[in-house]
Design a protein around this motif. Structure first.
Motif, PDB file in Angstrom:
ATOM      1  N   HIS A 132      32.790  41.436  53.493  1.00 28.54           N
ATOM      2  CA  HIS A 132      31.299  40.881  53.596  1.00 28.54           C
ATOM      3  C   HIS A 132      31.248  39.652  53.948  1.00 28.54           C
ATOM      4  N   ARG A 133      30.648  39.205  55.168  1.00 27.55           N
ATOM      5  CA  ARG A 133      30.661  37.985  55.879  1.00 27.55           C
ATOM      6  C   ARG A 133      29.388  37.207  55.879  1.00 27.55           C
ATOM      7  N   ASP A 134      28.350  37.713  55.337  1.00 27.04           N
ATOM      8  CA  ASP A 134      27.025  37.285  55.177  1.00 27.04           C
ATOM      9  C   ASP A 134      27.018  36.054  54.074  1.00 27.04           C
ATOM     10  N   PRO A 135      26.572  34.856  54.282  1.00 23.68           N
ATOM     11  CA  PRO A 135      26.525  33.983  53.424  1.00 23.68           C
ATOM     12  C   PRO A 135      26.006  34.177  52.000  1.00 23.68           C
ATOM     13  N   ARG A 136      25.018  35.114  52.105  1.00 20.94           N
ATOM     14  CA  ARG A 136      24.193  35.296  50.973  1.00 20.94           C
ATOM     15  C   ARG A 136      25.016  36.472  50.047  1.00 20.94           C
ATOM     16  N   ALA A 137      25.047  36.239  48.701  1.00 16.68           N
ATOM     17  CA  ALA A 137      25.635  37.335  47.844  1.00 16.68           C
ATOM     18  C   ALA A 137      25.024  38.632  48.029  1.00 16.68           C
ATOM     19  N   ARG A 138      25.970  39.556  47.561  1.00 17.30           N
ATOM     20  CA  ARG A 138      25.296  41.003  47.491  1.00 17.30           C
ATOM     21  C   ARG A 138      25.665  41.729  46.210  1.00 17.30           C
ATOM     22  N   HIS A 139      24.887  42.676  45.802  1.00 16.77           N
ATOM     23  CA  HIS A 139      24.840  43.457  44.514  1.00 16.77           C
ATOM     24  C   HIS A 139      25.238  44.794  44.877  1.00 16.77           C
ATOM     25  N   ALA A 140      26.229  45.370  43.871  1.00 13.73           N
ATOM     26  CA  ALA A 140      26.438  46.899  43.895  1.00 13.73           C
ATOM     27  C   ALA A 140      26.275  47.171  42.211  1.00 13.73           C
ATOM     28  N   LEU A 141      26.338  48.623  42.240  1.00 11.29           N
ATOM     29  CA  LEU A 141      26.570  49.216  40.828  1.00 11.29           C
ATOM     30  C   LEU A 141      27.568  49.836  40.884  1.00 11.29           C
ATOM     31  N   ILE A 142      28.541  49.818  40.103  1.00 14.96           N
ATOM     32  CA  ILE A 142      29.785  50.550  39.915  1.00 14.96           C
ATOM     33  C   ILE A 142      29.728  51.295  38.556  1.00 14.96           C
ATOM     34  N   SER A 143      30.024  52.684  38.792  1.00 15.04           N
ATOM     35  CA  SER A 143      30.213  53.330  37.428  1.00 15.04           C
ATOM     36  C   SER A 143      31.425  54.231  37.696  1.00 15.04           C
ATOM     37  N   SER A 144      31.970  54.610  36.355  1.00 12.81           N
ATOM     38  CA  SER A 144      33.136  55.294  36.403  1.00 12.81           C
ATOM     39  C   SER A 144      32.836  56.742  35.809  1.00 12.81           C
ATOM     40  N   PHE A 145      33.467  57.695  36.470  1.00 10.18           N
ATOM     41  CA  PHE A 145      33.328  59.255  36.025  1.00 10.18           C
ATOM     42  C   PHE A 145      34.743  59.754  35.730  1.00 10.18           C
ATOM     43  N   GLU A 146      34.710  60.737  35.180  1.00 10.41           N
ATOM     44  CA  GLU A 146      35.879  61.693  35.036  1.00 10.41           C
ATOM     45  C   GLU A 146      35.928  62.583  35.878  1.00 10.41           C
TER      46      GLU A 146
ATOM     47  N   VAL B 144      37.303  58.195  38.566  1.00  9.55           N
ATOM     48  CA  VAL B 144      37.218  57.814  39.902  1.00  9.55           C
ATOM     49  C   VAL B 144      35.764  56.979  39.698  1.00  9.55           C
ATOM     50  N   ARG B 145      35.546  55.966  40.514  1.00  6.50           N
ATOM     51  CA  ARG B 145      34.534  54.960  40.728  1.00  6.50           C
ATOM     52  C   ARG B 145      33.434  55.560  41.676  1.00  6.50           C
ATOM     53  N   SER B 146      32.247  55.145  41.189  1.00 11.98           N
ATOM     54  CA  SER B 146      30.887  55.726  41.912  1.00 11.98           C
ATOM     55  C   SER B 146      30.489  54.047  42.299  1.00 11.98           C
ATOM     56  N   TRP B 147      30.141  53.996  43.784  1.00  8.65           N
ATOM     57  CA  TRP B 147      29.654  52.709  44.229  1.00  8.65           C
ATOM     58  C   TRP B 147      28.336  52.792  44.788  1.00  8.65           C
ATOM     59  N   LEU B 148      27.177  52.271  44.341  1.00  7.11           N
ATOM     60  CA  LEU B 148      25.941  52.089  44.730  1.00  7.11           C
ATOM     61  C   LEU B 148      25.725  50.789  45.512  1.00  7.11           C
ATOM     62  N   GLU B 149      25.476  50.781  46.809  1.00  4.77           N
ATOM     63  CA  GLU B 149      25.195  49.486  47.559  1.00  4.77           C
ATOM     64  C   GLU B 149      23.692  49.082  46.912  1.00  4.77           C
ATOM     65  N   LEU B 150      23.447  47.815  46.530  1.00  4.05           N
ATOM     66  CA  LEU B 150      22.061  47.527  46.289  1.00  4.05           C
ATOM     67  C   LEU B 150      21.519  46.581  47.079  1.00  4.05           C
TER      68      LEU B 150
ATOM     69  N   ARG C 164      28.561  48.915  35.737  1.00  3.99           N
ATOM     70  CA  ARG C 164      28.244  47.588  35.487  1.00  3.99           C
ATOM     71  C   ARG C 164      27.773  47.173  36.971  1.00  3.99           C
ATOM     72  N   VAL C 165      26.852  46.226  37.039  1.00  7.38           N
ATOM     73  CA  VAL C 165      26.215  45.653  38.028  1.00  7.38           C
ATOM     74  C   VAL C 165      27.288  44.390  38.567  1.00  7.38           C
ATOM     75  N   ILE C 166      27.528  44.308  39.718  1.00 14.25           N
ATOM     76  CA  ILE C 166      28.427  43.180  40.096  1.00 14.25           C
ATOM     77  C   ILE C 166      27.731  42.217  41.367  1.00 14.25           C
ATOM     78  N   LYS C 167      27.838  40.982  41.294  1.00 15.39           N
ATOM     79  CA  LYS C 167      27.585  40.065  42.118  1.00 15.39           C
ATOM     80  C   LYS C 167      28.710  39.763  43.204  1.00 15.39           C
ATOM     81  N   LEU C 168      28.793  39.859  44.355  1.00  9.86           N
ATOM     82  CA  LEU C 168      29.778  39.646  45.263  1.00  9.86           C
ATOM     83  C   LEU C 168      29.634  38.592  46.038  1.00  9.86           C
ATOM     84  N   THR C 169      30.530  37.725  46.310  1.00 11.69           N
ATOM     85  CA  THR C 169      30.396  36.438  47.086  1.00 11.69           C
ATOM     86  C   THR C 169      31.171  36.915  48.565  1.00 11.69           C
TER      87      THR C 169
END
Length: 120
Positions: free
Chosen positions: A85-99, A35-41, A1-6
């Motif tokens: 994350h203290r920047d005023p802009r939102a950021r995005h990441a892709l989180i995937s789950s793996f066995e 476990v989770r894989s985190w890809l910073e976008l 899933r792609v998430i938008k973080l404030t």
């Protein structure tokens, strides 16, 4: 899933959000661990992952600076975690789950070899 973080207003705000996931609640005991894989976008200097073995013990803390394109694999059910994350802009990441298991280990080793990344 792609998430938008404030952003958080402060580092203290990030610490209040430290949490563990429940990725394995329904898994049979003899199956692999999720476990989770985190890809910073987003490239946001000063943004970092906070990981703790014990939520209340800062001596168990590790910090991982995040940059665009960085990918990490984390046992988010075992480790307390949050991104600061203290920047005023939102950021995005892709989180995937793996066995966990041999296939994931092989993939991580290939990624390490091709990108020179730390694997652990």
């Amino acid at each position: 899933r792609v998430i938008k973080l404030t952003p958080y207003e402060s580092e203290a705000g990030a610490y209040r959000q430290l949490h563990q996931d429940e990725n394995n609640r329904l898994n049979p005991d003899d199956e692999g661990w999720v476990v989770r894989s985190w890809l910073e976008l987003t490239d946001t200097p000063g943004t970092f992952f906070i990981l703790r073995e014990d939520r209340e013990d800062p001596t168990t803390e590790s910090r991982i600076p995040l940059r665009r394109g960085m990918q990490i694999v984390i046992d988010t059910e075992r480790l307390w975690h949050v991104v600061c994350h203290r920047d005023p802009r939102a950021r995005h990441a892709l989180i995937s789950s793996f066995e966990s298991g041999p296939a994931l280990e092989r993939w991580m080793e290939r990624e390490k070899a091709s990108h020179g990344a730390a694997v652990g």
